[in-house]
Design a protein around this motif. Sequence first.
Motif, PDB file in Angstrom:
ATOM      1  N   LEU A   1      15.492 -19.491  13.628  1.00  0.00           N
ATOM      2  CA  LEU A   1      14.308 -19.779  12.819  1.00  0.00           C
ATOM      3  C   LEU A   1      13.146 -18.845  13.159  1.00  0.00           C
ATOM      4  N   GLU A   2      13.032 -18.444  14.427  1.00  0.00           N
ATOM      5  CA  GLU A   2      11.988 -17.489  14.816  1.00  0.00           C
ATOM      6  C   GLU A   2      12.210 -16.131  14.147  1.00  0.00           C
ATOM      7  N   ILE A   3      13.443 -15.648  14.209  1.00  0.00           N
ATOM      8  CA  ILE A   3      13.756 -14.359  13.577  1.00  0.00           C
ATOM      9  C   ILE A   3      13.556 -14.466  12.069  1.00  0.00           C
ATOM     10  N   ARG A   4      14.004 -15.569  11.483  1.00  0.00           N
ATOM     11  CA  ARG A   4      13.862 -15.762  10.035  1.00  0.00           C
ATOM     12  C   ARG A   4      12.381 -15.755   9.633  1.00  0.00           C
ATOM     13  N   LYS A   5      11.533 -16.370  10.456  1.00  0.00           N
ATOM     14  CA  LYS A   5      10.095 -16.395  10.167  1.00  0.00           C
ATOM     15  C   LYS A   5       9.520 -14.977  10.169  1.00  0.00           C
ATOM     16  N   TYR A   6       9.900 -14.174  11.144  1.00  0.00           N
ATOM     17  CA  TYR A   6       9.473 -12.774  11.193  1.00  0.00           C
ATOM     18  C   TYR A   6       9.936 -12.035   9.936  1.00  0.00           C
ATOM     19  N   ILE A   7      11.211 -12.219   9.596  1.00  0.00           N
ATOM     20  CA  ILE A   7      11.786 -11.521   8.444  1.00  0.00           C
ATOM     21  C   ILE A   7      11.068 -11.924   7.158  1.00  0.00           C
ATOM     22  N   GLU A   8      10.800 -13.209   6.984  1.00  0.00           N
ATOM     23  CA  GLU A   8      10.106 -13.660   5.767  1.00  0.00           C
ATOM     24  C   GLU A   8       8.716 -13.055   5.662  1.00  0.00           C
ATOM     25  N   SER A   9       8.012 -13.002   6.761  1.00  0.00           N
ATOM     26  CA  SER A   9       6.672 -12.417   6.756  1.00  0.00           C
ATOM     27  C   SER A   9       6.725 -10.929   6.435  1.00  0.00           C
ATOM     28  N   VAL A  10       7.636 -10.224   7.088  1.00  0.00           N
ATOM     29  CA  VAL A  10       7.762  -8.774   6.885  1.00  0.00           C
ATOM     30  C   VAL A  10       8.199  -8.463   5.455  1.00  0.00           C
ATOM     31  N   THR A  11       9.192  -9.180   4.946  1.00  0.00           N
ATOM     32  CA  THR A  11       9.673  -8.883   3.590  1.00  0.00           C
ATOM     33  C   THR A  11       8.621  -9.191   2.537  1.00  0.00           C
ATOM     34  N   ASN A  12       7.842 -10.226   2.733  1.00  0.00           N
ATOM     35  CA  ASN A  12       6.755 -10.517   1.787  1.00  0.00           C
ATOM     36  C   ASN A  12       5.737  -9.376   1.766  1.00  0.00           C
ATOM     37  N   LYS A  13       5.405  -8.872   2.931  1.00  0.00           N
ATOM     38  CA  LYS A  13       4.438  -7.767   3.013  1.00  0.00           C
ATOM     39  C   LYS A  13       5.021  -6.469   2.466  1.00  0.00           C
ATOM     40  N   ILE A  14       6.299  -6.234   2.724  1.00  0.00           N
ATOM     41  CA  ILE A  14       6.941  -5.034   2.178  1.00  0.00           C
ATOM     42  C   ILE A  14       6.930  -5.091   0.656  1.00  0.00           C
ATOM     43  N   ASN A  15       7.248  -6.247   0.091  1.00  0.00           N
ATOM     44  CA  ASN A  15       7.230  -6.393  -1.373  1.00  0.00           C
ATOM     45  C   ASN A  15       5.854  -6.088  -1.943  1.00  0.00           C
ATOM     46  N   ALA A  16       4.832  -6.612  -1.299  1.00  0.00           N
ATOM     47  CA  ALA A  16       3.459  -6.370  -1.774  1.00  0.00           C
ATOM     48  C   ALA A  16       3.130  -4.886  -1.704  1.00  0.00           C
ATOM     49  N   LEU A  17       3.497  -4.242  -0.618  1.00  0.00           N
ATOM     50  CA  LEU A  17       3.229  -2.814  -0.456  1.00  0.00           C
ATOM     51  C   LEU A  17       3.996  -1.997  -1.496  1.00  0.00           C
ATOM     52  N   ARG A  18       5.271  -2.320  -1.675  1.00  0.00           N
ATOM     53  CA  ARG A  18       6.101  -1.622  -2.665  1.00  0.00           C
ATOM     54  C   ARG A  18       5.506  -1.788  -4.067  1.00  0.00           C
ATOM     55  N   ASN A  19       5.116  -3.016  -4.398  1.00  0.00           N
ATOM     56  CA  ASN A  19       4.526  -3.269  -5.709  1.00  0.00           C
ATOM     57  C   ASN A  19       3.227  -2.510  -5.907  1.00  0.00           C
ATOM     58  N   SER A  20       2.473  -2.323  -4.838  1.00  0.00           N
ATOM     59  CA  SER A  20       1.217  -1.574  -4.958  1.00  0.00           C
ATOM     60  C   SER A  20       1.488  -0.110  -5.309  1.00  0.00           C
ATOM     61  N   PHE A  21       2.602   0.426  -4.829  1.00  0.00           N
ATOM     62  CA  PHE A  21       2.962   1.805  -5.171  1.00  0.00           C
ATOM     63  C   PHE A  21       3.479   1.908  -6.598  1.00  0.00           C
ATOM     64  N   LEU A  22       4.116   0.854  -7.065  1.00  0.00           N
ATOM     65  CA  LEU A  22       4.723   0.893  -8.401  1.00  0.00           C
ATOM     66  C   LEU A  22       3.754   0.575  -9.515  1.00  0.00           C
ATOM     67  N   THR A  23       2.645  -0.102  -9.188  1.00  0.00           N
ATOM     68  CA  THR A  23       1.738  -0.537 -10.243  1.00  0.00           C
ATOM     69  C   THR A  23       0.460   0.303 -10.325  1.00  0.00           C
ATOM     70  N   THR A  24       0.271   1.204  -9.388  1.00  0.00           N
ATOM     71  CA  THR A  24      -0.952   2.006  -9.435  1.00  0.00           C
ATOM     72  C   THR A  24      -0.687   3.424  -9.879  1.00  0.00           C
TER      73      THR A  24
END
Length: 120
Positions: A97-120
């Motif tokens: 659950l600790e690793i999963r929590k890290y992964i969920e946080s990181v993947t959410n931030k990666i998605n936001a960053l990726r989307n910022s590159f695709l929408t600007t």
Amino acid sequence: MHVYSFEKLTVWQESIQLAIKTYKTTDLFPNEEKFGLTSQMRRCSVSVSSNLAEGTSRLTKKDKAHFMTIAYSSAIELLNQAIISKELNFISETSFLEIRKYIESVTNKINALRNSFLTT
């Protein structure tokens, strides 16, 4: 001191912590897994931060987004391997659950960053 732009990214900093957590967790794996899940999980975890760093050096937004996708995919691969490790009782439910929590946080931030590159 931050010399390169990726060092300022919260998602990169969190991905380094994910790699550290992965290394510490896999230290407890059976010896026969040294070249199996241990090695694979460690490579995946390092790949996340490495692709984030490499992506920031790319010139086009499309290329940057591509490296964010690779980083995201490595994180998902790590989650899959953590699930397998839990099912094999190599890691406890708490560690999983600790690793999963890290992964969920990181993947959410990666998605936001990726989307910022695709929408600007």
